[in-house]
Design a protein around this motif. Structure first.
Motif, short mmCIF file in Angstrom:
data_model
loop_
_atom_site.label_atom_id
_atom_site.label_comp_id
_atom_site.label_asym_id
_atom_site.label_seq_id
_atom_site.Cartn_x
_atom_site.Cartn_y
_atom_site.Cartn_z
N PHE A 129 -27.83 26.89 -48.18
CA PHE A 129 -28.74 25.75 -48.12
C PHE A 129 -30.19 26.19 -47.90
O PHE A 129 -31.10 25.73 -48.58
N ILE A 130 -30.39 27.12 -46.94
CA ILE A 130 -31.75 27.49 -46.55
C ILE A 130 -32.31 28.63 -47.38
O ILE A 130 -33.44 28.58 -47.85
N LYS A 156 -25.10 27.68 -44.30
CA LYS A 156 -26.52 27.64 -43.94
C LYS A 156 -27.31 28.57 -44.86
O LYS A 156 -28.40 28.23 -45.34
N ARG A 157 -26.76 29.76 -45.14
CA ARG A 157 -27.45 30.71 -46.02
C ARG A 157 -27.61 30.15 -47.43
O ARG A 157 -28.61 30.38 -48.09
N GLY A 203 -21.82 30.87 -40.90
CA GLY A 203 -23.22 30.84 -41.30
C GLY A 203 -23.43 30.87 -42.81
O GLY A 203 -24.57 30.87 -43.29
N TRP A 217 -24.99 20.57 -43.83
CA TRP A 217 -26.30 21.10 -44.22
C TRP A 217 -26.98 20.25 -45.29
O TRP A 217 -28.11 19.81 -45.12
N THR A 250 -28.75 15.72 -45.33
CA THR A 250 -29.83 15.53 -44.34
C THR A 250 -30.22 14.05 -44.26
O THR A 250 -29.86 13.25 -45.14
N MET A 294 -23.02 20.49 -36.47
CA MET A 294 -24.20 20.21 -35.63
C MET A 294 -23.80 19.99 -34.18
O MET A 294 -22.72 19.49 -33.88
#
Ligand code: TUI
Length: 315
Positions: free
Chosen positions: A266-267, A263-264, A260, A25, A28, A49
């Motif tokens: 990072f986003i 992701k939580r 997940g 994550w 990038t 990914m």
């Protein structure tokens, strides 16, 4: 050994012997390109990914830098075979293989001219991979964020550098010139940093993630997942403490909770409901800087501090 012109800078074709740690994550194309443009080796962290998503990131980094970059691939990714084929198709300059034994992919990648490094936390795996022709070994001490072994950087790196013939890069607990200098004294020919790059201007992590790295101290991380066979270090929070509790009674439940969770972080930057992976060096990071400031500061200060040290001690 000239640390600015050594086997690592030559192998990867970079100005400074510095690698951006492969971060799912967080790693990038934008952050990786910033590291490569500042003279290090930027790394796309392919994490979990799919090949389709990774292909887009590889195409994106090629528009952002003309310098060498790496893709970090974890052996836990169910698409690992397709991802290796994608790296070959896209002719990425460097493949960094982690979280497992990547022996069977080394030949295939090297045959097409891709430089191949592997991340290890033990001497045994490093030796096996050297026999299979790996170009460089990144030794990760248990200070690291994410998936870790159980030996510290201070012990792992001198053991690896005395045992191996290939160049060794030190990782785990390094956030500034002090860790870099120490690493070179341990025989490493390069450094890898992850946590330091989360808290940079170019990092695309949620502001909460960056700020948590800045505010956390050296004892603000914990290790979860040991019972699942993948111990991983993250910042302490309610969520990670609950994962550890769940692990005791049900490995499956803990595993489900982790799905997940990166992701939580990072986003959404969801403070209480996400896994903010970070190393102990979070306690050494106290500001958000540009990638270029982080990197030039390290290599300018190394020279300055070493000169002072020698002047004082070699009289
Ligand atoms: O791989 C990493 N760091 C990572 S991977 C990752 S994604 C993840 N997320 C949640 C749980 C688990 C993984 C986040 N951070 N570093 C390299 C590394 N490799 N650390 C430890 C190892 C390792 C451990 C055991 C490599 C091989 C191994 O055994 C294989 C063998 O055959 O000896």
């Amino acid at each position: 050994m000239n640390y600015k012109n050594n086997r690592i800078t030559k192998l990867f074709g970079i100005k400074y012997p510095l690698i951006e740690g492969g971060m799912a994550w967080v790693g990038t194309a934008k952050l990786a390109a910033a590291v490569s443009n500042a003279g290090g080796l930027g790394t796309i962290g392919s994490g979990s990914m799919t090949p389709e998503i990774l292909e887009k990131e590889i195409k994106r980094i090629k528009t952002l830098t003309d310098k060498p970059f790496a893709v970090n691939v974890i052996m836990l990714n169910p698409y690992v075979e397709e991802i290796i084929d994608l790296l070959i198709k896209e002719k990425v300059p460097v493949a960094i293989l982690a979280a497992g034994n990547p022996g069977k992919y080394i030949d295939k990648l090297k045959k097409v001219g891709i430089k191949v490094a592997a991340v290890v936390s033990s001497e045994n795996l490093a030796l096996r991979l050297e026999k299979k022709g790996i170009d460089a070994i990144i030794g990760e001490g248990m200070e690291c964020g994410g998936h870790i072994g159980d030996v510290t950087t201070m012990v792992l790196i001198p053991k690896l550098t005395e045992t191996l013939s290939v160049p060794v890069v030190a990782a785990g607990g390094i956030a500034d010139y002090r860790g870099a200098l120490a690493s070179f004294m341990l025989g490493a020919e390069g450094i890898q940093m992850g946590t330091r790059f989360v808290a940079t201007v170019e990092s695309e992590a949620h502001e909460n993630y960056k700020n948590k790295i800045v505010k956390s101290g050296i004892t603000d991380t914990l290790i979860a997942g040991a019972r699942l066979g993948h111990p991983a270090r993250s910042l302490k929070n309610k969520f990670m403490k609950n994962v550890i509790k769940a692990e005791v009674s049900s490995a499956e439940e803990a595993e489900e909770m982790m799905l997940g969770s990166l992701k939580r972080a990072f986003i959404e930057g969801d403070n209480d409901n996400a896994a903010f992976m970070a190393g102990q060096s979070t306690g050494l990071v106290s500001d958000i800087k540009t990638v270029e400031e982080v990197i030039t500061d390290i290599f300018e200060k190394i020279d300055e501090k070493l000169k002072t040290f020698l002047e004082v001690n070699l009289q």
